[in-house]
Write an enzyme that holds these catalytic residues in place. Structure first.
Site, mmCIF file in Angstrom:
data_model
loop_
_atom_site.group_PDB
_atom_site.id
_atom_site.type_symbol
_atom_site.label_atom_id
_atom_site.label_comp_id
_atom_site.label_asym_id
_atom_site.label_seq_id
_atom_site.Cartn_x
_atom_site.Cartn_y
_atom_site.Cartn_z
ATOM 1 N N LYS A 20 0.804 -1.197 0.000
ATOM 2 C CA LYS A 20 0.000 0.000 0.000
ATOM 3 C C LYS A 20 0.853 1.269 0.000
ATOM 4 C CE LYS A 20 -3.522 -2.184 2.898
ATOM 5 N NZ LYS A 20 -4.046 -2.192 4.293
ATOM 6 N N GLU A 42 7.833 2.023 -6.115
ATOM 7 C CA GLU A 42 7.929 1.487 -4.748
ATOM 8 C C GLU A 42 8.185 2.647 -3.784
ATOM 9 O OE1 GLU A 42 7.332 -0.541 -2.611
ATOM 10 O OE2 GLU A 42 8.874 -2.036 -2.215
ATOM 11 N N ASP A 43 7.673 2.537 -2.561
ATOM 12 C CA ASP A 43 7.890 3.622 -1.604
ATOM 13 C C ASP A 43 9.319 3.640 -1.062
ATOM 14 O OD1 ASP A 43 7.482 1.272 -0.177
ATOM 15 O OD2 ASP A 43 6.054 2.107 1.248
ATOM 16 N N ASP A 57 14.571 -0.887 1.556
ATOM 17 C CA ASP A 57 15.237 -0.985 2.855
ATOM 18 C C ASP A 57 16.272 -2.116 2.768
ATOM 19 O OD1 ASP A 57 15.853 -0.942 5.551
ATOM 20 O OD2 ASP A 57 13.929 -1.679 6.237
ATOM 21 N N LYS A 76 17.316 3.174 1.734
ATOM 22 C CA LYS A 76 18.221 3.186 2.898
ATOM 23 C C LYS A 76 19.449 2.350 2.539
ATOM 24 C CE LYS A 76 14.307 3.081 6.117
ATOM 25 N NZ LYS A 76 13.665 2.315 7.204
ATOM 26 N N PHE A 98 13.112 5.042 10.826
ATOM 27 C CA PHE A 98 11.837 4.448 10.435
ATOM 28 C C PHE A 98 10.919 5.580 10.003
ATOM 29 C CE2 PHE A 98 7.581 2.790 11.040
ATOM 30 C CZ PHE A 98 7.693 1.534 10.456
ATOM 31 N N ASP A 134 3.034 3.996 6.224
ATOM 32 C CA ASP A 134 2.361 3.887 7.520
ATOM 33 C C ASP A 134 3.246 3.316 8.622
ATOM 34 O OD1 ASP A 134 2.517 1.173 6.606
ATOM 35 O OD2 ASP A 134 0.925 0.662 8.016
ATOM 36 N N ARG A 171 -0.472 7.610 7.079
ATOM 37 C CA ARG A 171 -0.362 7.630 5.617
ATOM 38 C C ARG A 171 -0.765 8.982 5.014
ATOM 39 N NH1 ARG A 171 0.524 2.323 3.856
ATOM 40 N NH2 ARG A 171 -0.578 0.711 4.982
HETATM 41 P P1 5GP Z 1 12.591 -4.193 2.169
HETATM 42 O O1 5GP Z 1 12.071 -5.477 1.627
HETATM 43 O O2 5GP Z 1 13.433 -3.413 1.169
HETATM 44 O O3 5GP Z 1 13.328 -4.412 3.471
HETATM 45 O O4 5GP Z 1 11.400 -3.318 2.589
HETATM 46 C C1 5GP Z 1 10.595 -2.685 1.713
HETATM 47 C C2 5GP Z 1 9.247 -2.389 2.334
HETATM 48 O O5 5GP Z 1 9.342 -2.310 3.757
HETATM 49 C C3 5GP Z 1 8.762 -1.052 1.874
HETATM 50 O O6 5GP Z 1 7.980 -1.174 0.738
HETATM 51 C C4 5GP Z 1 7.973 -0.574 3.060
HETATM 52 O O7 5GP Z 1 6.657 -1.039 2.960
HETATM 53 C C5 5GP Z 1 8.632 -1.227 4.242
HETATM 54 N N1 5GP Z 1 9.567 -0.297 4.906
HETATM 55 C C6 5GP Z 1 10.906 -0.230 4.798
HETATM 56 N N2 5GP Z 1 11.415 0.750 5.540
HETATM 57 C C7 5GP Z 1 10.360 1.331 6.154
HETATM 58 C C8 5GP Z 1 10.226 2.447 7.037
HETATM 59 O O8 5GP Z 1 11.171 3.128 7.427
HETATM 60 N N3 5GP Z 1 8.956 2.745 7.417
HETATM 61 C C9 5GP Z 1 7.865 2.033 7.022
HETATM 62 N N4 5GP Z 1 6.695 2.400 7.483
HETATM 63 N N5 5GP Z 1 7.953 1.001 6.186
HETATM 64 C C10 5GP Z 1 9.190 0.654 5.748
#
Ligand code: 5GP
Length: 186
Positions: free
Chosen positions: A52, A108-109, A112, A140, A161, A168, A174
């Protein structure tokens, strides 16, 4: 607490602090849209919104993209209600349209660990698109656990974070127009 604060999800007790103000977000989104439109040169794209967290970024950027496009929505979940990635990616809503021979651009938002974006690109590659690129609002770099690099990137951030601008924490925040951060639970 006023009704308007509650509607911004600020009734959780943790007030996000501003990391990227609205004006900077909007300026960068406009730059990214120009960069993308310039690269695709009027080719039609299939813009994929990863739900989302990307929905606000997605609706902002597609309105600035001077390109013919169709939109698709892909639901994935990797965090649940926690503040650290579970590393497990679940598809909660799949794309039903064929992607074969389409120019697919995934929005993608946050990247991480990179596991989610890597999972998504592997999944969509099996659908044989003509091309597959990715655009992330935030990344990140210190948290990366796998080799992924978005083709288009809004901002590199630290390990905080973040919430807001569609992103969210346990379903809250959001609706904030900026990207903010909240402290980790200890
Ligand atoms: P990854 O698989 O790269 O570790 O994580 C990607 C997803 O984790 C993102 O699409 C997001 O939904 C969530 N995410 C990663 N970092 C954060 C953060 O700092 N805050 C929030 N709310 N969600 C995060």
């Amino acid at each position: 607490m006023s009704a308007s604060n509650e509607s911004k999800g600020e009734s959780t007790g943790k007030q996000p602090k501003i990391l990227i103000p609205e004006i900077k977000l909007q300026a960068r989104v406009a730059e990214l849209a120009l960069e993308i439109a310039n690269d695709y040169q009027d080719r039609e794209i299939t813009a994929v919104c990863v739900l989302k967290g990307s929905f606000v970024f997605f609706t902002d950027i597609i309105r600035r993209l001077n390109l013919p496009l169709t939109t698709e929505f892909l639901g994935v979940s990797s965090y649940g209600n926690k503040m650290v990635s579970s590393g497990e990616v679940k598809v909660t809503l799949d794309i039903n349209e064929p992607l074969e021979n389409k120019h697919v651009l995934v929005f993608e938002d946050i990247v991480d660990t990179g596991l989610t974006l890597s999972y998504i690109t592997n999944l969509l590659r099996t659908r044989k698109p003509a091309s597959l690129r990715t655009c992330a609002l935030l990344m990140k770099p210190e948290s990366l656990k796998t080799q992924v690099e978005p083709d288009y990137l809004g901002f590199k951030i630290g390990n905080e974070f973040v919430v807001g601008y569609g992103i969210d924490h346990a379903g809250k925040h959001r609706g904030l127009p900026y990207v903010g951060y909240i402290e980790h639970d200890h």
